[in-house]
Design an enzyme around this catalytic site. Structure first.
Site, PDB file in Angstrom:
ATOM      1  N   ASN A  13      43.911   9.458  14.272  1.00 45.64           N
ATOM      2  CA  ASN A  13      42.911   8.983  13.315  1.00 45.64           C
ATOM      3  C   ASN A  13      43.365   7.621  12.796  1.00 45.64           C
ATOM      4  OD1 ASN A  13      41.189   8.545  11.185  1.00 45.64           O
ATOM      5  ND2 ASN A  13      41.952  10.240   9.915  1.00 45.64           N
ATOM      6  N   LYS A  15      41.846   5.666  10.933  1.00 45.11           N
ATOM      7  CA  LYS A  15      41.292   5.362   9.596  1.00 45.11           C
ATOM      8  C   LYS A  15      40.729   3.934   9.642  1.00 45.11           C
ATOM      9  CE  LYS A  15      44.444   8.719   7.767  1.00 45.11           C
ATOM     10  NZ  LYS A  15      45.273   9.219   6.676  1.00 45.11           N
ATOM     11  N   HIS A  92      37.662  15.242   6.162  1.00 44.31           N
ATOM     12  CA  HIS A  92      38.999  14.693   5.892  1.00 44.31           C
ATOM     13  C   HIS A  92      39.163  14.548   4.376  1.00 44.31           C
ATOM     14  CE1 HIS A  92      42.396  11.992   5.707  1.00 44.31           C
ATOM     15  NE2 HIS A  92      42.684  12.379   6.941  1.00 44.31           N
ATOM     16  N   GLU A  94      40.423  12.329   2.617  1.00 43.66           N
ATOM     17  CA  GLU A  94      40.098  11.007   2.059  1.00 43.66           C
ATOM     18  C   GLU A  94      38.601  10.882   1.835  1.00 43.66           C
ATOM     19  OE1 GLU A  94      42.195   8.653   4.968  1.00 43.66           O
ATOM     20  OE2 GLU A  94      44.086   9.431   4.160  1.00 43.66           O
ATOM     21  N   GLU A 164      45.650  20.017   6.843  1.00 41.78           N
ATOM     22  CA  GLU A 164      46.261  18.767   6.394  1.00 41.78           C
ATOM     23  C   GLU A 164      46.558  18.848   4.895  1.00 41.78           C
ATOM     24  OE1 GLU A 164      45.385  15.347   9.226  1.00 41.78           O
ATOM     25  OE2 GLU A 164      43.837  15.336   7.706  1.00 41.78           O
ATOM     26  N   GLY A 170      50.130  10.533   4.690  1.00 43.52           N
ATOM     27  CA  GLY A 170      50.513   9.146   4.423  1.00 43.52           C
ATOM     28  C   GLY A 170      51.664   9.013   3.442  1.00 43.52           C
ATOM     29  N   SER A 209      51.848  13.150   8.004  1.00 42.87           N
ATOM     30  CA  SER A 209      53.124  12.483   8.297  1.00 42.87           C
ATOM     31  C   SER A 209      53.812  13.003   9.558  1.00 42.87           C
ATOM     32  CB  SER A 209      54.071  12.573   7.091  1.00 42.87           C
ATOM     33  OG  SER A 209      53.495  11.930   5.970  1.00 42.87           O
TER      34      SER A 209
HETATM   35  P1  PGA Z   1      49.252  10.613   8.281  1.00 42.47           P
HETATM   36  O1  PGA Z   1      47.696  10.971   8.154  1.00 42.47           O
HETATM   37  O2  PGA Z   1      49.697  11.044   9.648  1.00 42.47           O
HETATM   38  O3  PGA Z   1      49.321   9.123   8.081  1.00 42.47           O
HETATM   39  O4  PGA Z   1      49.960  11.356   7.200  1.00 42.47           O
HETATM   40  C1  PGA Z   1      47.195  12.167   8.675  1.00 42.47           C
HETATM   41  C2  PGA Z   1      45.705  12.219   8.478  1.00 42.47           C
HETATM   42  O5  PGA Z   1      45.199  11.761   7.448  1.00 42.47           O
HETATM   43  O6  PGA Z   1      44.978  12.710   9.361  1.00 42.47           O
END
Ligand code: PGA
Length: 248
Positions: A13, A15, A92, A94, A164, A170, A209
């Site tokens: 992803n 983003k 997601h 976010e 997640e 992140g 992560s």
């Molecule tokens: P990340 O994000 O690997 O940067 O922690 C995972 C995600 O949001 O799908």
């Protein structure tokens, strides 16, 4: 019952990251590797879709819950399908936070995507405060049950789940393999109460992560079938290491 073999899946992803050179770098890196043992999906921002070769499996990061109409800035499932997109990330954290997407809105998006034969990657996961309050399993149950209510349990054979934990996205703070396994197992058992076959076959990805250095121990867990990768999916070499860590 026979134990099903679930083909691993690793989805990147991007983003709102990446650029034109990264499209080529990523494709070249992945093309040179032997990745027959898993499915690899890249979810770039929409403008980059057309730059990928048809051999790459693409996913969208979002889809509208509407089929068409006056919804400025939105993109429909039909449009995604027309451009060869196969997967779509739905729910997601976010988007749940930044765009106030409720469990009901997420459920409608899953239904719309399924109608157009796109494979939703349905994201669920708790914040640190929810985990600390002891309501983790209730929270995840509510996220999943809203979608079951909308589309029915049988349709879960046409989607992928991603666990997640928000506190791991992140942040560099990965869930331990045991923490990931605990929730993945809980999700599978929850689904099994409604349909054992669907539960045994559904892929449940871990996200938060994941890096080349920790992917193998996460993916070695019994109920972890791959990963949804954010930051590390912007680094072709690290993303490739993650793909290679998927169970053979
Ligand atoms: P990340 O994000 O690997 O940067 O922690 C995972 C995600 O949001 O799908």
């Amino acid at each position: 019952m026979e134990v099903p073999t679930r083909r691993p899946l690793v989805a990147g992803n991007w983003k709102m990251n990446g650029d034109k050179p990264l499209v080529d770098l990523m494709q070249n890196r992945l093309e040179q590797a032997d990745l027959k043992h898993l499915d690899v999906v890249i979810c770039p921002p929409f403008p980059y879709f057309g730059l990928f070769k048809s051999t790459m499996t693409l996913g969208a990061q979002n889809v509208s819950s509407f089929d068409s109409g006056a919804h400025t800035g939105e993109i429909s499932a039909k449009m995604l399908q027309e451009f060869g997109c196969r997967y779509v990330i739905v729910g997601h954290s976010e988007r749940r936070a930044d765009n106030h997407e409720s469990n009901q809105e997420v459920a409608l998006k899953v239904a719309t995507a399924l109608n157009m034969k796109l494979m939703p990657i349905l994201c669920v996961g708790e914040s640190e405060s929810i985990r600390d309050s002891g309501k983790l399993f209730d929270y995840i149950t509510a996220q999943i049950d809203a979608v079951i209510k909308q589309v029915g349990i049988a349709k879960f054979s046409d989607l992928v789940l991603a666990y997640e934990p928000i506190w791991a996205i992140g942040t560099g703070k990965t869930a331990s393999p045991a923490q990931a396994q605990e929730v993945h197992q809980f999700i599978r058992e929850h689904l099994a109460k409604k349909n054992a076959d669907v539960a045994a076959n559904i892929k449940i990805l871990y996200g938060g992560s994941v890096k080349g250095s920790n992917a193998q121990e996460l993916f070695s867990q019994k109920d972890v079938d791959g990963g949804l990768i954010g930051g590390a999916s912007l680094d072709p070499q690290d993303f490739l290491s993650i793909c290679l860590a998927a169970k053979q």
